[in-house]
Design a protein around this motif. Structure first.
Motif, PDB file in Angstrom:
ATOM      1  N   GLU A 492       0.816  -1.208   0.000  1.00  0.00           N
ATOM      2  CA  GLU A 492       0.000   0.000   0.000  1.00  0.00           C
ATOM      3  C   GLU A 492       0.853   1.263   0.000  1.00  0.00           C
ATOM      4  OE1 GLU A 492      -3.314   0.098  -0.342  1.00  0.00           O
ATOM      5  OE2 GLU A 492      -3.180  -2.076  -0.573  1.00  0.00           O
ATOM      6  N   ASN A 493       1.965   1.253   0.725  1.00  0.00           N
ATOM      7  CA  ASN A 493       2.781   2.454   0.853  1.00  0.00           C
ATOM      8  C   ASN A 493       4.201   2.207   0.344  1.00  0.00           C
ATOM      9  OD1 ASN A 493       0.630   3.953   1.918  1.00  0.00           O
ATOM     10  ND2 ASN A 493       1.051   3.261   3.982  1.00  0.00           N
ATOM     11  N   GLY A 494       5.200   2.467   1.179  1.00  0.00           N
ATOM     12  CA  GLY A 494       6.581   2.436   0.719  1.00  0.00           C
ATOM     13  C   GLY A 494       7.328   1.169   1.072  1.00  0.00           C
ATOM     14  N   ILE A 495       8.553   1.076   0.526  1.00  0.00           N
ATOM     15  CA  ILE A 495       9.441  -0.065   0.742  1.00  0.00           C
ATOM     16  C   ILE A 495      10.802   0.482   1.158  1.00  0.00           C
ATOM     17  CG2 ILE A 495      10.608  -2.021  -0.356  1.00  0.00           C
ATOM     18  CD1 ILE A 495       8.239  -2.177  -2.296  1.00  0.00           C
ATOM     19  N   PHE A 496      11.372  -0.078   2.219  1.00  0.00           N
ATOM     20  CA  PHE A 496      12.750   0.219   2.600  1.00  0.00           C
ATOM     21  C   PHE A 496      13.574  -1.043   2.446  1.00  0.00           C
ATOM     22  CE2 PHE A 496      16.080  -0.128   5.838  1.00  0.00           C
ATOM     23  CZ  PHE A 496      16.885   0.938   5.467  1.00  0.00           C
ATOM     24  N   ILE A 497      14.708  -0.922   1.717  1.00  0.00           N
ATOM     25  CA  ILE A 497      15.609  -2.052   1.507  1.00  0.00           C
ATOM     26  C   ILE A 497      16.980  -1.641   2.014  1.00  0.00           C
ATOM     27  CG2 ILE A 497      16.467  -3.745  -0.145  1.00  0.00           C
ATOM     28  CD1 ILE A 497      14.221  -2.904  -2.048  1.00  0.00           C
ATOM     29  N   ASP A 498      17.425  -2.278   3.076  1.00  0.00           N
ATOM     30  CA  ASP A 498      18.723  -1.973   3.663  1.00  0.00           C
ATOM     31  C   ASP A 498      19.844  -2.298   2.682  1.00  0.00           C
ATOM     32  OD1 ASP A 498      20.385  -1.045   5.613  1.00  0.00           O
ATOM     33  OD2 ASP A 498      19.873  -2.555   7.107  1.00  0.00           O
ATOM     34  N   THR A 499      21.039  -1.788   2.958  1.00  0.00           N
ATOM     35  CA  THR A 499      22.158  -1.842   2.007  1.00  0.00           C
ATOM     36  C   THR A 499      22.416  -3.239   1.485  1.00  0.00           C
ATOM     37  OG1 THR A 499      23.163   0.055   3.093  1.00  0.00           O
ATOM     38  CG2 THR A 499      24.585  -1.279   1.682  1.00  0.00           C
ATOM     39  N   ASN A 500      22.409  -4.224   2.336  1.00  0.00           N
ATOM     40  CA  ASN A 500      22.742  -5.582   1.926  1.00  0.00           C
ATOM     41  C   ASN A 500      21.519  -6.467   1.742  1.00  0.00           C
ATOM     42  OD1 ASN A 500      25.610  -5.191   1.987  1.00  0.00           O
ATOM     43  ND2 ASN A 500      25.499  -5.237   4.227  1.00  0.00           N
ATOM     44  N   LEU A 511       5.381  -6.498  -8.653  1.00  0.00           N
ATOM     45  CA  LEU A 511       5.182  -5.684  -7.454  1.00  0.00           C
ATOM     46  C   LEU A 511       4.185  -4.579  -7.772  1.00  0.00           C
ATOM     47  CD1 LEU A 511       5.934  -4.535  -4.595  1.00  0.00           C
ATOM     48  CD2 LEU A 511       7.771  -3.277  -5.766  1.00  0.00           C
ATOM     49  N   ILE A 512       3.137  -4.478  -6.968  1.00  0.00           N
ATOM     50  CA  ILE A 512       2.143  -3.407  -7.086  1.00  0.00           C
ATOM     51  C   ILE A 512       2.258  -2.514  -5.847  1.00  0.00           C
ATOM     52  CG2 ILE A 512      -0.305  -2.831  -7.156  1.00  0.00           C
ATOM     53  CD1 ILE A 512       0.522  -4.120  -9.685  1.00  0.00           C
ATOM     54  N   GLN A 513       2.288  -1.201  -6.035  1.00  0.00           N
ATOM     55  CA  GLN A 513       2.195  -0.256  -4.924  1.00  0.00           C
ATOM     56  C   GLN A 513       1.030   0.689  -5.187  1.00  0.00           C
ATOM     57  OE1 GLN A 513       6.827   0.328  -4.883  1.00  0.00           O
ATOM     58  NE2 GLN A 513       6.061   1.049  -2.901  1.00  0.00           N
ATOM     59  N   ASN A 514       0.275   0.987  -4.147  1.00  0.00           N
ATOM     60  CA  ASN A 514      -0.998   1.699  -4.312  1.00  0.00           C
ATOM     61  C   ASN A 514      -1.004   3.118  -3.782  1.00  0.00           C
ATOM     62  OD1 ASN A 514      -2.311  -0.501  -5.542  1.00  0.00           O
ATOM     63  ND2 ASN A 514      -2.762  -1.421  -3.548  1.00  0.00           N
ATOM     64  N   HIS A 515       0.078   3.594  -3.200  1.00  0.00           N
ATOM     65  CA  HIS A 515       0.068   4.925  -2.594  1.00  0.00           C
ATOM     66  C   HIS A 515      -0.027   6.011  -3.664  1.00  0.00           C
ATOM     67  CE1 HIS A 515       4.192   6.050  -3.801  1.00  0.00           C
ATOM     68  NE2 HIS A 515       4.480   4.784  -3.641  1.00  0.00           N
ATOM     69  N   THR A 516      -0.419   7.194  -3.239  1.00  0.00           N
ATOM     70  CA  THR A 516      -0.437   8.355  -4.120  1.00  0.00           C
ATOM     71  C   THR A 516       0.807   9.196  -3.862  1.00  0.00           C
ATOM     72  OG1 THR A 516      -1.725   9.618  -2.500  1.00  0.00           O
ATOM     73  CG2 THR A 516      -2.956   8.402  -4.181  1.00  0.00           C
ATOM     74  N   GLY A 517       1.042  10.156  -4.739  1.00  0.00           N
ATOM     75  CA  GLY A 517       2.153  11.079  -4.546  1.00  0.00           C
ATOM     76  C   GLY A 517       3.477  10.513  -5.005  1.00  0.00           C
ATOM     77  N   SER A 639       7.959   3.990  -8.175  1.00  0.00           N
ATOM     78  CA  SER A 639       6.594   3.968  -7.669  1.00  0.00           C
ATOM     79  C   SER A 639       6.084   5.392  -7.606  1.00  0.00           C
ATOM     80  CB  SER A 639       6.557   3.326  -6.275  1.00  0.00           C
ATOM     81  OG  SER A 639       5.229   3.184  -5.817  1.00  0.00           O
ATOM     82  N   GLY A 640       4.767   5.536  -7.576  1.00  0.00           N
ATOM     83  CA  GLY A 640       4.161   6.850  -7.368  1.00  0.00           C
ATOM     84  C   GLY A 640       4.122   7.693  -8.624  1.00  0.00           C
ATOM     85  N   TYR A 658       7.229   0.903 -14.032  1.00  0.00           N
ATOM     86  CA  TYR A 658       6.981   0.151 -12.809  1.00  0.00           C
ATOM     87  C   TYR A 658       7.318  -1.334 -12.969  1.00  0.00           C
ATOM     88  CZ  TYR A 658       4.168   4.351 -11.984  1.00  0.00           C
ATOM     89  OH  TYR A 658       3.756   5.649 -11.849  1.00  0.00           O
ATOM     90  N   PRO A 659       7.614  -2.014 -11.862  1.00  0.00           N
ATOM     91  CA  PRO A 659       7.832  -3.467 -11.912  1.00  0.00           C
ATOM     92  C   PRO A 659       6.515  -4.237 -11.871  1.00  0.00           C
ATOM     93  CG  PRO A 659       8.344  -2.655  -9.722  1.00  0.00           C
ATOM     94  CD  PRO A 659       8.000  -1.448 -10.548  1.00  0.00           C
TER      95      PRO A 659
END
Length: 1006
Positions: A492-500, A511-517, A639-640, A658-659
């Motif tokens: 629905e919102n964001g994704i955080f992927i750490d360095t490794n 991958l589907i993301q639904n957030h706006t902006g 995304s967005g 988008y993916p």
């Protein structure tokens, strides 16, 4: 045991306004000025031109002369909070413009946190007067050091008094108060560190309304005697605070700046180092002994923090409740992983002082989590209270009700003196490297019902998931998430992927993301997406990237299964074969954004050129094997909202950013106002085996809001004009990494957004298409019940051209942007629809009508044999018959019976010979024949529409449309002559009989 009870806000009849002033005292109606150096956003040592007022009254302090501006101390001696350094030798001072709230009242209170650095001469803290000359007018008040004594004037200097005992380089919490309602002998007071050190007489009963500005560091403008001091905070109230309010403000300032106050009022003790230094955002409620209800109490506080407590039902004389937090004021808290309870916990905690007998009964509790939680109603929040700071055995894990970003306690809870409290969030799925927690799927993994939960993967090994929906994804350490082939991850919102850390989209997963902006994805780790391009080294694909690195994509980031893809110098068209490492030719790497049909507008980018998300680019095949070759895209997922700048009336190569699959119906609709709402997909044919432009074999497939048509060989003369498409017509969904052309109109940006995304697998029976050579998928429109017809026109041993006809209620008999598509293929021998004096490859009409006669335009430069047939019919309206009618010979050909072979002479843009009909000439009804013989003409001199109806056919209705489809007139039972007021232009009249037969004709108004 001192305990307080908290319940849902609004259960009681007492209605209070939130108290957001200092320590939770006051609001903008009484707090006239609040200057807090912690709100200043400059660097250490910088001059400060403006000190913003946070009271809500806009009474900012300012200094326009740079050399006179005080400097900013980022970490001062005031508990490392910021301060402003006023330097006497540099003549530094500030002023606040006159405002009604600052004077003209019967009482007043000021607080200031000050460190005088040189107590010699005059050191003005605040003053509001025009000048000093005897007992001058326009003199409201002054608060200043004269040597070591601290002085106070009210209105004039006639009752000036002072208090001694001050020294340089010492931190003070100073205040003065005046109340004209008190006895004249005690109307004015000066306090130091919360204790009254001097009370004095004052003859005035009110503060005059002075028009002079308030000055800081100077007794008045042009006084010339400047302050040598550091100031952290200045607070003004337009009335004197009651005893309870004053105690709360003093405790707030004492804790914040680590200034000890008088023990008699030092009620908040959790700021002591032994108690954990909970110095920040202190606020309180209470009732001072010997005071009356309601003037001697304060029952609603929030202050600078995010916790609001109010409305106690049981408060006694001398009872106070204070709370403060362990992190600095102005720092937004955030949720962090709580591995003990497998949920999230705020990285901030609070501690309570419950004073005297303790406030009991019920109270209201709420916490403002703006910037901490999403206002989507998903968060499962609890208030937890413990007598230990680790919250290992909470006494009251109490559910909070969330409205927007304000969380409120919904049942009774209790505080004891010294308790800690914080907030936890339970809507989270956690994988700790071994075990899953809180997911709704088997084994507590997430599934498609978990869209309100955040997914946290704390470490490896790799986990395989598919068909799941979560609110966000957070990957830490060496976490690995692989999405199963043919399945989807919905976020629905964001994704955080750490360095490794890594997210891997396996096979056709998406991958589907639904957030706006804007894009909410972050982190230095990567998502890996994949797409297959042609293996034919001579063939282009049009690409885009589903990921970026630092805001753009470069082809040198591309990988195959063996590592990074290399690119040869531009001079090498055919690098050596081999894929470990793979080397592609660097010669064929271009973007396009410029004038239409301008071969010189191709922009060479090379392997290191920056490609924006949503921008398309070209790249030729690998030369490895046959069929397709697999490429890997590693980066931050796009995304967005994405915008591509363009020029008016130009063309631009864009692509699915988008993916996931891109819904072309939504994308084209979103861009219809600024483009032709038609996408053109380039396919280079399997039979192409040359890098020479004049030997290329390929052409453009077309897709608009109505339908798609397959590619036709380009016969413009630039290329060979040979070859046949192997890919079907583009459908509603465009594949990951697919590029395509758009023609612009207004010059406004082309836009992509998450509403345009969908999960549609490539090459399924109803999937998306990637336009590379090879492949025999035959996708259909998903869930599309509209009738579409595709006709083919072929030149033997050369090429096949396709034109489309469709029906949509949003279309008209005129030209409709996004539904009728101009033919981009300018072949010398071809068949097209003819609309508005232009050639179209797709025509859309509002509904099927078997009486329609649709003209075709033929351009035949090479006389010979040609074949015309039906390529496909989707959603047959019922016993559909399609005829090609030759007006010259009077012969009709029923295309349902099979393709028709015609020997055609040279035809120079002939549009009045051939047409498509849906009813045989031989079987036309009498009414149909009569309707065919009806014609219209506009008599310009008389402004009359003439209907020539020789057989007196009964026409029920005539409708007049503009060429953009706007209905202008409805004429019921039209006569032979009907007056119409129309401006110059081309119009369409649609005639309808009682039996539902229709005929449309154009007419011209001059």
């Amino acid at each position: 045991m001192n305990r307080l009870i908290l319940v849902l806000l609004g259960l009681f009849s007492i209605s209070l306004t939130a108290q957001n002033g200092p320590g939770g005292v006051g609001d903008s109606s009484i707090n006239g000025l609040w200057l807090d150096a912690n709100t200043i956003a400059v660097s250490n040592g910088d001059p400060v031109p403006t000190w913003n007022d946070t009271s809500g009254n806009g009474n900012d302090a300012f200094q326009t002369v740079i050399s006179d501006q005080p400097s900013y101390i980022a970490a001062s001696s005031f508990n490392s909070y910021p301060a402003l350094d006023f330097n006497r030798s540099s003549s530094q001072w500030m002023q606040v413009a006159d405002a009604p709230i600052l004077d003209g009242t019967s009482s007043i209170n000021y607080f200031a946190v000050v460190r005088p650095t040189n107590l010699s001469g005059i050191n003005a803290i605040v003053a509001k007067r025009r000048e000093y000359s005897g007992f001058n007018s326009d003199y409201a008040y002054t608060f200043f050091f004269n040597g070591t004594p601290l002085n106070l004037d009210i209105n004039t200097a006639n009752n000036r008094f002072n208090a001694s005992g001050f020294s340089s380089n010492t931190n003070y919490l100073l205040s003065f108060g005046f109340d004209g309602a008190r006895s004249s002998s005690s109307r004015s007071v000066i306090s130091r560190n919360g204790a009254v050190i001097r009370t004095s007489s004052e003859s005035s009963t009110s503060i005059i309304d002075s028009s002079s500005p308030l000055t800081i560091g100077l007794l008045n403008v042009a006084d010339g005697r400047y302050l040598d001091a550091e100031i952290a905070e200045i607070i003004h109230f337009n009335r004197e605070l009651n005893a309870t309010e004053s105690i709360i403000v003093n405790n707030y300032l004492s804790a914040k700046y680590d200034i000890s106050i008088a023990s008699a009022i030092d009620y908040y003790t959790q700021d002591d180092p032994a108690n954990g230094d909970f110095d920040h955002d202190v606020a309180g409620i209470g009732r001072e002994p010997g005071t009356s209800f309601p003037s001697g109490q304060h029952l609603d506080s929030q202050g600078t923090g995010i916790v609001r407590i109010s409305s106690p039902t049981n408060i006694g004389s001398g009872d106070y409740l204070f709370w403060g937090r362990d992190t600095k004021s102005g720092v937004t808290p955030k949720f962090v992983i709580n591995t003990v309870d497998n949920n999230l916990i705020l990285d901030t905690k609070w501690r309570v002082s419950n004073v005297s007998n303790g406030i009991g009964g019920n109270l209201n509790f709420e916490i403002d989590l703006t910037g901490v939680v999403e206002p989507d109603g998903c968060d499962d929040l609890q208030l937890i209270i413990d007598n230990d700071s680790d919250f290992s055995s909470p006494k009251f894990p109490e559910t909070l009700s969330l409205s927007g970003t304000i969380a409120t306690a919904i049942t009774e809870v209790g505080f004891d003196d010294g308790d800690y409290f914080t907030i936890v969030r339970n809507n989270v799925v956690i994988y700790d490297g071994t075990t899953w927690f809180n997911g709704s799927g088997s084994g507590s993994i997430p599934d498609l019902t978990d869209n309100c939960k955040d997914l946290y993967i704390l470490s490896g090994p790799r986990v395989d998931l598919g068909n799941f929906s979560v609110r966000s994804i957070q990957l830490f350490g060496n976490a690995r998430l692989r999405v199963n082939n043919d399945e989807v991850a919905i976020v629905e919102n964001g994704i955080f992927i750490d360095t490794n850390a890594r997210i891997i989209l396996r096979g056709r997963s998406q991958l589907i993301q639904n957030h706006t902006g804007a894009n909410l994805n972050s982190g230095d780790g990567i998502l890996r997406a994949r797409q297959q391009g042609t293996a034919n080294r001579y063939n282009y694909n049009f690409w885009s990237s589903p990921v970026h690195r630092s805001g753009n994509w470069q082809l040198q980031y591309l990988q195959n299964g063996n590592g990074p893809v290399l690119f040869s110098p531009i001079s090498e068209a055919n690098p050596s074969a081999g894929d470990n490492p793979l080397t592609l030719s660097g010669r064929w790497l271009y973007t396009y954004n410029g004038a239409r049909n301008d071969y010189n507008a191709w922009n060479y980018i090379g392997a290191s050129g920056a490609i924006l998300p949503g921008e398309g680019y070209t790249m030729k095949g690998s030369g490895i094997g046959t069929g397709t070759y697999n490429y890997l895209f590693d980066g931050t997922p796009n995304s967005g909202d994405i915008s591509i700048p363009v020029t008016a009336n130009g063309s631009v190569l864009v692509g699915n950013p988008y993916p996931s699959a891109l819904d072309m119906n939504q994308f084209l609709s979103d861009n219809a106002a600024n483009t032709t709402a038609t996408a053109y997909f380039y396919e280079q044919f399997d039979t192409n085996n040359s890098h020479l432009l004049n030997e290329y074999q390929g052409g453009y497939a077309t897709r608009n809001l109505m339908m798609g048509t397959p590619a036709t060989a380009d016969t413009s003369g630039l290329t060979s004009g040979l070859g046949t498409a192997s890919k079907p017509a583009p459908n509603q969904y465009t594949a990951v990494a697919q590029g395509f052309f758009m023609d612009t109109t207004t010059g406004a940006d082309i836009v992509f957004n998450n509403d345009q995304r969908d999960f549609v697998r490539e090459n399924d029976a109803t999937g998306s298409v990637f336009y590379r050579a090879s492949g025999n998928s035959n996708p259909a429109l998903i869930g599309d019940s509209r009738t579409t017809i595709t006709l083919s026109f072929s030149k033997p041993n050369a090429y096949v051209k396709y034109i489309g006809l469709g029906y949509d209620s949003r279309a008209t008999y005129g030209v409709d942007n996004g539904f009728d598509a101009i033919d981009k293929n300018d072949e010398p021998d071809g068949m097209r629809w003819y609309l508005n004096q232009e050639d179209y490859i797709i025509q859309a009409l509002p509904q099927f009508n078997k009486a329609d006669v649709l003209p075709l335009r033929f351009n035949i430069e090479n006389a010979g044999n040609y074949t015309i047939g039906i390529e496909s019919v989707k959603n047959d309206p019922g016993n559909l018959q399609i005829y090609l009618f030759d007006q010259l010979t009077g012969v009709e050909y029923k295309l349902n019976d099979g393709p028709v072979n015609l020997t055609l002479p040279i035809l120079n843009q002939v549009s009045d010979r051939f047409s498509i009909r849906f009813e045989s000439i031989a079987t036309l009804t009498v009414e149909t024949t009569a309707l065919e013989n009806v014609s219209v003409q506009f008599l310009n001199r008389e402004s009359v529409l003439e209907i020539r109806n020789a057989t007196n056919l009964s026409i029920e209705k005539a409708q007049v449309f503009s060429m953009n489809g706007q209905l202008l007139h409805i004429i019921n039972e039209p006569k032979t002559h009907t007056g119409l007021n129309l401006s110059s232009g081309i119009y369409i009249v649609q005639l309808m009989t009682q039996n539902g037969l229709q005929k449309s004709e154009k007419f011209i108004v001059e």
